[in-house]
Design a protein around this motif. Structure first.
Motif, short mmCIF file in Angstrom:
data_model
loop_
_atom_site.label_atom_id
_atom_site.label_comp_id
_atom_site.label_asym_id
_atom_site.label_seq_id
_atom_site.Cartn_x
_atom_site.Cartn_y
_atom_site.Cartn_z
N TYR A 174 1.28 -1.25 0.17
CA TYR A 174 0.00 -0.13 0.15
C TYR A 174 1.42 1.13 0.01
O TYR A 174 0.80 2.42 -0.59
CB TYR A 174 -1.20 0.05 1.29
N HIS A 178 1.35 3.60 -3.60
CA HIS A 178 0.85 5.87 -2.96
C HIS A 178 2.18 6.38 -2.57
O HIS A 178 1.54 7.61 -3.63
CB HIS A 178 0.08 5.60 -1.39
N PHE A 182 1.07 6.77 -7.40
CA PHE A 182 -0.16 7.62 -7.10
C PHE A 182 0.65 8.63 -7.40
O PHE A 182 -0.42 9.71 -7.05
CB PHE A 182 -1.02 6.59 -6.13
N LYS A 208 -6.63 5.51 -8.98
CA LYS A 208 -6.41 6.58 -7.61
C LYS A 208 -7.89 6.33 -7.33
O LYS A 208 -8.49 6.51 -5.79
CB LYS A 208 -6.05 7.19 -7.95
N LYS A 218 -5.02 2.46 4.64
CA LYS A 218 -4.02 1.65 4.50
C LYS A 218 -4.43 0.78 5.47
O LYS A 218 -4.38 -0.48 5.73
CB LYS A 218 -2.71 2.21 5.45
#
Length: 253
Positions: A174, A178, A182, A208, A218
């Motif tokens: 995660y 991110h 992302f 996203k 998360k």
């Protein structure tokens, strides 16, 4: 998919494992790389390379796969393919993350750059599916065009890779997605390692907004990943030992 003013791009698929292999080449120098080649598809991939007049310089594995054997070892073998006139590519180098623990000619680290012709793939470490997962970002070829990112099994279309084997870590996956994916430009096109619903491409903006796992917190993501209850991978006992050796001891039973 096709030819731009700067690069040639093909998305190929192995039907048995639903694995995507990507061929990317400089349109002018013809230097090419293959991302995630599959052992059973080596002849097909090299036929495309030859028909496009390309020079394959490197095979790149996004991670040490558990669902198929890499074609890297066979591609760079010195002997010809049995029963065909297909020539292999012993001069092509193989590469994989150093953190994977797998053999390869080039051991990649986060921040490395893979250059071929005028093109450059930027290496992004996104561990979590396995300890050695990498993504590869090709910045926009021209102003106003989208970049490409090849995400392996880390980021999938509306999903992500499982985290319950091969040193998987849901929280780490995660965080990496991110922080490193992302944050790419929203129009960056996402090309995953697999898709099981016939989809071929997404974008950072789409994932996203619409990824049902990664659009959550998360804590929620970790809870989801820890309770997937997925079966033991069917090919792992065959594929993993072979891939730790760069797929070099083909043929495999």
């Amino acid at each position: 998919m096709g030819v731009s003013s700067t690069y040639i791009f093909r998305q190929l698929v192995d039907g048995a494992s639903n694995t995507y292999t990507y061929l990317l080449a400089d349109a002018h120098t013809k230097e090419a790389v293959l991302i995630d080649p599959v052992l059973e598809q080596v002849e097909r991939d090299l036929q495309v390379v030859d028909e496009l007049g390309l020079n394959l310089v490197q095979t790149i594995n996004t991670h040490c796969h558990a669902d198929h054997i890499t074609g890297s070892g066979k591609i760079k073998a010195s002997q010809a393919v049995p029963f065909t006139d297909m020539a292999l590519r012993p001069s092509a180098c193989s590469s994989i993350a150093a953190a994977s623990g797998a053999a390869a000619d080039i051991q990649l680290q986060h921040g490395d750059i893979i250059k071929f012709g005028s093109l450059a793939l930027h290496v992004l470490a996104t561990p979590g599916h396995t300890s050695g997962c990498l993504c590869f970002h090709l910045p926009p070829a021209v102003a106003g065009a989208p970049g490409l990112v090849f995400t392996g099994d880390a980021l999938l279309i509306r999903g992500c890779g499982r985290t319950d084997f091969q040193q998987g870590d849901a929280a780490l996956l995660y965080e990496g997605i991110h922080a490193k994916l992302f944050t790419l430009p929203y129009d960056t096109l996402v090309y995953p390692g697999h898709d099981y619903k016939g989809r071929t491409c997404s974008s950072i903006a789409e994932e996203k907004a619409h990824n049902p796992r990664l659009s959550k917190s998360k804590e929620e993501f970790v809870e989801i990943m820890n309770n997937l209850g997925l079966p033991y991978p069917k090919q792992i006992d065959r594929a993993l030992p072979a891939n730790l050796e760069d797929g070099a001891k083909f043929p495999y039973a």
